[in-house]
Design an enzyme around this catalytic site. Structure first.
Site, PDB file in Angstrom:
ATOM      1  N   TYR A 100     -81.428 -58.924  29.705  1.00  0.00           N
ATOM      2  CA  TYR A 100     -81.206 -59.527  31.015  1.00  0.00           C
ATOM      3  C   TYR A 100     -80.510 -60.879  30.896  1.00  0.00           C
ATOM      4  O   TYR A 100     -79.740 -61.267  31.784  1.00  0.00           O
ATOM      5  CB  TYR A 100     -82.530 -59.666  31.770  1.00  0.00           C
ATOM      6  CG  TYR A 100     -82.983 -58.359  32.380  1.00  0.00           C
ATOM      7  CD1 TYR A 100     -82.494 -57.956  33.617  1.00  0.00           C
ATOM      8  CD2 TYR A 100     -83.873 -57.527  31.721  1.00  0.00           C
ATOM      9  CE1 TYR A 100     -82.886 -56.746  34.180  1.00  0.00           C
ATOM     10  CE2 TYR A 100     -84.278 -56.324  32.274  1.00  0.00           C
ATOM     11  CZ  TYR A 100     -83.779 -55.942  33.506  1.00  0.00           C
ATOM     12  OH  TYR A 100     -84.166 -54.742  34.052  1.00  0.00           O
ATOM     13  N   GLU A 142     -90.724 -53.046  34.563  1.00  0.00           N
ATOM     14  CA  GLU A 142     -90.424 -52.175  33.423  1.00  0.00           C
ATOM     15  C   GLU A 142     -91.485 -52.292  32.338  1.00  0.00           C
ATOM     16  O   GLU A 142     -91.793 -51.297  31.662  1.00  0.00           O
ATOM     17  CB  GLU A 142     -89.023 -52.504  32.892  1.00  0.00           C
ATOM     18  CG  GLU A 142     -87.929 -52.032  33.857  1.00  0.00           C
ATOM     19  CD  GLU A 142     -86.628 -52.789  33.734  1.00  0.00           C
ATOM     20  OE1 GLU A 142     -86.370 -53.369  32.654  1.00  0.00           O
ATOM     21  OE2 GLU A 142     -85.859 -52.805  34.717  1.00  0.00           O
ATOM     22  N   VAL A 280     -77.493 -26.872  40.711  1.00  0.00           N
ATOM     23  CA  VAL A 280     -78.406 -27.272  39.639  1.00  0.00           C
ATOM     24  C   VAL A 280     -79.436 -28.286  40.135  1.00  0.00           C
ATOM     25  O   VAL A 280     -80.365 -28.650  39.400  1.00  0.00           O
ATOM     26  CB  VAL A 280     -77.606 -27.817  38.438  1.00  0.00           C
ATOM     27  CG1 VAL A 280     -77.074 -29.224  38.720  1.00  0.00           C
ATOM     28  CG2 VAL A 280     -78.422 -27.772  37.156  1.00  0.00           C
TER      29      VAL A 280
END
Length: 412
Positions: A100, A142, A280
């Site tokens: 980051y 995260e 798909v």
């Protein structure tokens, strides 16, 4: 959404004031950003899709995200869904906190370069603070996602134990962990990232594929359509390579399952769900359907699927058998075929000719429009999903009950 480091009111006001200029010059800024960052850090080619870079899709998507952030920096709750989707994508690509700093440096520099004298020191300072706050949100979220994977962070080697052609375009890959350790579960509808080495490029490239089977501890299954791969003039990109170059016994690398598109098995199973897909796009729906069946769920499920022709409709026998075995008649399938063949019989081989048209299905039995608890899941080309969303919203469905699986950059 994770809590951001506080931004001063002065910085918020400055960032919001830059939204119009970012809307005008955003793509120019992000194109320069990616060019300079990847030149300085070529190892990041292993993370970013070079196809999306070549087509301009990635710069457009980032430009839209930066504009949205500037617009809602004082009300980040408006960005919750986008942040969650991006955080899962980052998780699947094994993005690390120190990356980051790299992104922030080159993004702020690109803003300054493109805006020139218009980028005053005050604007630079405000955007530096705003970026740091956003980075904190992603890093914290995260970290939570990584922690849920029972020690599995980074790429893990899997053996292709079995390849099964489903149609002329779609092949299923049964992936077993090379280390033989049990696999963590996942939420039906989620995806995994794979990475393969591209000889023509000289580096790895990642792609995301939905898991097409209910959670198991011994293997994952993905079902991949063979795409053209023409965007950057390199034949055999990823899906083509999987089909043509990778054989049973070969090894590929995966990250742990991720994604915010899923049906939680612990959710109220009295709520009906409609699984609406094209081509798909049925792959995450298979995981959702199979998981419900394996769990003995009594949930009402409507399977609505559209294809160009029956010959490329994967898993058609499986879907029919699943419906036939449902003793409670809670699962119903509806098939649309754009161009049926003369030998095909309506009502037997398919239900409706033409593109998927939700007005043709039973509005109560198939779409559950009389049940305000019903949830709707769509996956397929972006234009298809937006058309399905529009129909449902126009029919009175609250937008928060409509879930779309957006692959790629979502810049459409």
């Amino acid at each position: 959404m994770a809590v951001a480091a506080p931004i001063s009111p002065e910085h918020i006001a400055i960032v919001k004031s830059t939204a119009p200029v970012l809307k005008e010059h955003g793509v120019e800024i992000t194109t320069l950003f990616y060019k300079n960052m990847i030149a300085a850090h070529p190892e990041l080619k292993n993370i970013f899709s070079m196809s999306n870079q070549s087509t301009g899709a990635q710069p457009r998507a980032l430009a839209a995200a930066v504009f949205a952030y500037a617009s809602y920096v004082d009300n980040l709750g408006m960005l919750k869904a986008a942040v969650e989707r991006i955080a899962h994508k980052h998780e699947s690509l094994n993005v690390e906190p120190d990356q980051y700093d790299i992104v922030g440096k080159h993004l702020i520099e690109a803003v300054a370069t493109v805006l020139g004298d218009a980028c005053t020191p005050e604007i630079g300072t405000a955007w530096t603070a705003a970026y740091a706050a956003l980075a904190d949100i992603f890093i914290n979220r995260e970290r939570q996602l990584y922690a849920a994977h029972e020690g599995w962070q980074s790429w893990r080697r899997f053996k292709i134990q079995k390849k099964v052609p489903e149609t002329s375009e779609i092949t299923s890959f049964y992936l077993f962990p090379e280390d033989g350790k049990p696999l963590p579960s996942f939420l039906p509808g989620q995806y995994i990232s794979i990475q393969v080495f591209i000889p023509q490029m000289g580096h790895m490239q990642p792609r995301q594929y939905s898991l097409s089977e209910a959670p198991r501890s011994d293997y994952y299954r993905i079902s991949v359509k063979k795409e053209k791969g023409k965007q950057i003039g390199v034949p055999g990109l990823i899906s083509n390579m999987l089909h043509e170059n990778f054989k049973e016994g070969d090894v590929i690398e995966l990250t742990a399952p991720a994604g915010e598109f899923f049906v939680d098995p612990k959710d109220d199973e009295t709520k009906p769900i409609a699984l609406i897909s094209a081509g798909v796009g049925l792959t995450p729906m298979l995981s959702i359907l199979n998981s419900a069946v394996d769990a003995g769920s009594r949930r009402h499920i409507s399977w609505i699927h559209g294809v160009h022709s029956s010959e490329v409709r994967a898993f058609k026998d499986h879907i029919r058998e699943t419906c036939a075995k449902d003793a409670n008649n809670n699962i119903k399938a509806t098939f649309f075929v754009t161009s049926p063949q003369e030998r095909e019989v309506q009502g037997v081989d398919y239900h409706f000719a033409g593109r998927t048209d939700l007005s043709k299905v039973d509005q109560k039995a198939d779409l559950f429009l009389d049940d305000a608890r019903a949830e709707y899941y769509t996956c397929g080309p972006y234009a298809f999903m937006k058309a399905m969303e529009k129909y449902l919203v126009d029919a009175g469905v609250a937008p928060e009950r409509i879930h779309m699986e957006v692959f790629g950059t979502g810049d459409e």
